[in-house]
Design an enzyme around this catalytic site. Structure first.
Site, short mmCIF file in Angstrom:
data_model
loop_
_atom_site.label_atom_id
_atom_site.label_comp_id
_atom_site.label_asym_id
_atom_site.label_seq_id
_atom_site.Cartn_x
_atom_site.Cartn_y
_atom_site.Cartn_z
N LYS A 124 0.65 -1.29 0.03
CA LYS A 124 0.11 0.02 -0.05
C LYS A 124 0.85 1.23 0.01
CE LYS A 124 -2.48 -0.49 3.82
NZ LYS A 124 -2.87 -0.45 5.09
N LYS B 271 -7.57 -6.04 -0.62
CA LYS B 271 -8.04 -5.25 0.54
C LYS B 271 -8.92 -4.14 -0.13
CE LYS B 271 -5.43 -4.47 4.16
NZ LYS B 271 -4.52 -4.14 4.94
#
Ligand code: G3H
Length: 248
Positions: free
Chosen positions: A40, A102
């Site tokens: 991320k 996610k």
């Protein structure tokens, strides 16, 4: 990649998911021996996404460096009502070869529709992990809609990393209730949200299936780089018997 709950006879263990932003950090986390590697961009919010083109090469390198370590990636922070964009981004990130994609779900308008759209993508074969944003109350009705979709795992996380950790925002009884409910529904449960070393004793008691970290393994600010000493300290504390970890 299959991720399972340890047998009930195992002592309580905390498997660490560590969020990283590039290949260097990913290899650093892999060498340190983290349980899950999460791709991320921490400067772009709680679920900031890497450019999709950057994800595949990191996954490939990790398959060589740490073949048994599951890899997840986020799709970025999108408004819940941008369903078509979210679905497209989920498909693009899944196509990079990550084990899990996610997606954040912020309670509020559009959250249930988003959970159901993600459920349809899961049933179509995409390996989704919804992340319930839990800065404030954990919405039971929304949690039930999420659990009804049959995801392999569900996470709780926070959006505002400056307002205390997830454990400072919710009491043990409430978190234990949510963990039990998620497990009863057949999903693994991961906790994250500015978790710190000092949270480990409570985390050990709560015993989620995995715990997510970024803030605690950076020097002062999660937007900065991974700090090798802090990462080693966290993994060392996680590997200690519970009584020693309490003193850490
Ligand atoms: O998915 C886990 C998060 O990246 C953890 O980040 P944090 O420790 O800064 O909340």
């Amino acid at each position: 990649m299959r991720v399972t709950t340890p047998p009930a006879t195992s002592p309580p263990t905390l498997r660490a998911l560590v969020s990283v932003r590039n290949l260097d950090e990913a290899l650093q986390a892999a060498r340190a021996g983290v349980g899950f590697i999460d791709l991320k961009e921490p400067s772009d919010g709680a679920l900031g996404g890497l450019p999709v083109a950057a994800i595949g090469p990191i996954v490939l390198a990790l398959r060589h460096a740490a073949p048994a370590t599951p890899v997840s990636a986020t799709i970025g922070d999108w408004p819940a009502d941008a369903l078509a964009l979210i679905e497209r981004q989920v498909a693009r990130v899944a196509a990079t070869g990550v084990d899990f994609v996610k997606v954040g779900i912020e309670p509020g308008p559009g959250a249930v529709a988003l959970a159901e759209a993600l459920g349809r993508q899961r049933r179509a074969g995409l390996p989704l992990v919804p992340v319930l944003i839990a800065d404030r109350a954990i919405d039971d009705a929304l949690l039930e809609r999420v659990l009804a979709q049959g995801f392999a795992a569900v996470m709780l996380d926070t959006a505002d990393k400056r307002g205390g950790s997830l454990l400072q925002r919710h009491g043990d009884a409430r978190l234990a209730e949510v963990i039990a409910r998620v497990r009863q529904a057949g999903s693994l449960i991961g906790l994250a949200g500015a978790l710190q070393l000092g949270d480990l004793p409570r985390l050990r008691q709560l015993a989620p299936d995995f715990t997510g970290f970024r803030s605690a393994v950076c020097a002062g600010d999660r937007r900065l780089g991974l700090d090798a000493a802090r990462l080693a300290g966290l993994l060392g504390a996680l590997s200690q018997p519970a009584t020693q970890a309490v003193a850490a």
